[in-house]
Write an enzyme that holds these catalytic residues in place. Structure first.
Site, PDB file in Angstrom:
ATOM      1  N   HIS A 134       0.865  -1.185   0.000  1.00  0.00           N
ATOM      2  CA  HIS A 134       0.000   0.000   0.000  1.00  0.00           C
ATOM      3  C   HIS A 134       0.903   1.236   0.000  1.00  0.00           C
ATOM      4  O   HIS A 134       1.001   1.970   0.985  1.00  0.00           O
ATOM      5  CB  HIS A 134      -0.936  -0.005   1.202  1.00  0.00           C
ATOM      6  N   ASP A 139      -4.815   1.915   2.023  1.00  0.00           N
ATOM      7  CA  ASP A 139      -5.170   1.238   3.273  1.00  0.00           C
ATOM      8  C   ASP A 139      -5.714   2.233   4.292  1.00  0.00           C
ATOM      9  O   ASP A 139      -6.669   1.944   5.017  1.00  0.00           O
ATOM     10  CB  ASP A 139      -3.964   0.476   3.838  1.00  0.00           C
ATOM     11  N   TYR A 337      -7.835   8.867 -17.181  1.00  0.00           N
ATOM     12  CA  TYR A 337      -8.758   9.588 -16.321  1.00  0.00           C
ATOM     13  C   TYR A 337      -8.961  11.028 -16.784  1.00  0.00           C
ATOM     14  O   TYR A 337      -8.017  11.673 -17.265  1.00  0.00           O
ATOM     15  CB  TYR A 337      -8.245   9.606 -14.882  1.00  0.00           C
ATOM     16  N   GLU A 413       0.399   7.775  11.533  1.00  0.00           N
ATOM     17  CA  GLU A 413      -0.965   7.348  11.838  1.00  0.00           C
ATOM     18  C   GLU A 413      -1.737   8.358  12.689  1.00  0.00           C
ATOM     19  O   GLU A 413      -2.975   8.284  12.760  1.00  0.00           O
ATOM     20  CB  GLU A 413      -0.934   5.983  12.520  1.00  0.00           C
TER      21      GLU A 413
END
Length: 435
Positions: A134, A139, A337, A413
């Site tokens: 990831h 994630d 895209y 985090e």
């Protein structure tokens, strides 16, 4: 009228954020819920990080998401665009539908970050055995949206409308020969039964300090188209080039000439654009002029008309330049895209909400990003807002931090709680849970 009197008039309690904006009472609830669910979000993120899956192969990821959403009592649909999960939350009051999106897939990258939950996964990609990581932070997107879903369920009585949670596979692109991602979800009827009034997405980035939020109105991320140019000549001995037609020389003319499309043929004051060649394939020996050369590259732009013009000019110029030296050139455009455009009115409405989470000084307007994102397809269907969350730890310079897609990409985090609070508040504001 003072804030207290205004609150009584509206039947709601108003608070002042640190940024000085008037906020409804539920803003405190959103902050507290983000704090309470933070350990679960981090746990989910670490599990997902340790078990990454490539595009259209997110089977374990989808099962984890669906199990959690069903435990919350949501209406859950699985197998959308191969492995995607879509869930519906019905608010306590009638109102519009909004959509919140997170992408699920990992990349064919071998992780180099020393973490106790580092990925050791491998898979097959284009016929080769590769590490899987990831490395773009999907994630964290999944974990944060799982947390947002749980929080909004607890606050659903205050929602004047409904929330569609979109857990999307294959944002990084479907495997060769397959369809996938946002485009396939929409093709399969994601918005057919009921189109959302607004759609929101969030992406972590190492280019911002941890907890900083970036959002830009209007064009924000570039369109992406790849191309293949096949240049054909006539093979001959390198010592007698006049007996053949040299496609290598023709290719050199094309590579140099095509750069004038951007520098001389499009209005760069309107929007920037890029044409880059990524590979040249042709020839095998020093003394053999080959009969064929392949050029591949990418086009990036921020304006749909300019995008179309560049593609036409690329094919025309390549053909004419090759012809000028006796060769021929065939151009094939592989459409990617579209331009990701953030709805200006929506961004203006939500900026105070984002500032209430991080403060004015930590809400920034980033420059144009030449990377591409298939969230752009949703924003073509409904007014959209896509914002960025910084994840580079304090004390580290984001300018030198390992970028997204790097094997050394690292996420602080502590930023995840900020993302959960921000998306929760955005959703509640969009559904009228405010005075």
């Amino acid at each position: 009228m003072d804030l207290t009197a205004k609150a009584r008039l509206l039947g709601a309690t108003l608070l002042l954020s640190s940024a000085g904006y008037a906020l409804p009472a539920w803003a405190t609830d959103a902050k507290q819920l983000a704090l309470e669910i933070e350990p679960k979000v981090i746990q989910w993120r670490r599990d997902l990080h340790q078990h990454p899956e490539l595009s259209n192969r997110e089977f374990r990821t989808g099962k984890l998401i669906a199990t959690h959403l069903r435990s919350l009592g949501l209406e859950v649909q699985t197998g959308v665009a191969h492995t995607g999960v879509v869930a519906m939350l019905r608010g306590g009051k009638p109102g519009p539908l909004i959509a919140l999106r997170a992408d699920m897939d990992a990349l064919p990258v071998t992780e180099k970050v020393d973490l106790p939950f580092a990925s050791k996964a491998t898979d097959s990609y284009r016929g080769q055995s590769v590490g899987v990581m990831h490395a773009c932070g999907h994630d964290t997107h999944v974990a944060m949206l799982m947390g947002v879903a749980e929080n909004l369920v607890q606050l659903k009585d205050s929602l004047a409308g409904d929330v569609m949670f979109i857990f999307q596979p294959a944002e990084e692109g479907a495997p060769e020969g397959e369809e996938g991602g946002a485009e396939l979800m929409l093709k399969q009827g994601l918005f057919a039964e009921r189109k959302p009034q607004q759609v929101f997405g969030m992406h972590v980035t190492s280019s911002l300090p941890s907890g900083v939020i970036g959002v830009r109105a209007g064009p924000a991320m570039a369109s992406e188209d790849s191309f293949t140019i096949e240049v054909t000549g006539r093979q001959t001995h390198g010592s007698r080039p006049w007996n053949g037609v040299d496609p290598i020389v023709a290719s050199a003319q094309i590579i140099n000439g095509v750069q004038t499309i951007i520098s001389r043929q499009v209005d760069v004051t309107k929007a920037p654009a890029v044409v880059s060649f990524g590979a040249i394939n042709g020839g095998i020996r020093s003394n053999i002029i080959p009969d064929r050369v392949e050029l591949i590259g990418t086009i990036r732009s921020f304006d749909q008309q300019m995008r179309a013009d560049i593609k036409l000019k690329l094919a025309e110029m390549s053909s004419l330049l090759a012809k000028s030296v006796g060769a021929s050139a065939t151009t094939e455009i592989h459409q990617g895209y579209p331009v990701l455009v953030n709805n200006p009115e929506l961004v203006a409405q939500m900026k105070p909400v984002l500032a209430s989470v991080v403060g004015d000084a930590r809400l920034i307007e980033p420059g144009l990003i030449t990377g591409a994102e298939d969230f752009a397809y949703y924003a073509l269907e409904a007014p959209g807002m896509f914002f960025f969350l910084g994840v580079t730890p304090e004390g580290q310079d984001p300018k030198t931090a390992a970028s997204n897609h790097s094997p050394e990409f690292y996420v602080d985090e502590a930023a995840l709680r900020v993302g959960v609070e921000a998306m929760t508040k955005v959703a509640m504001t969009a559904l009228g849970a405010r005075p």
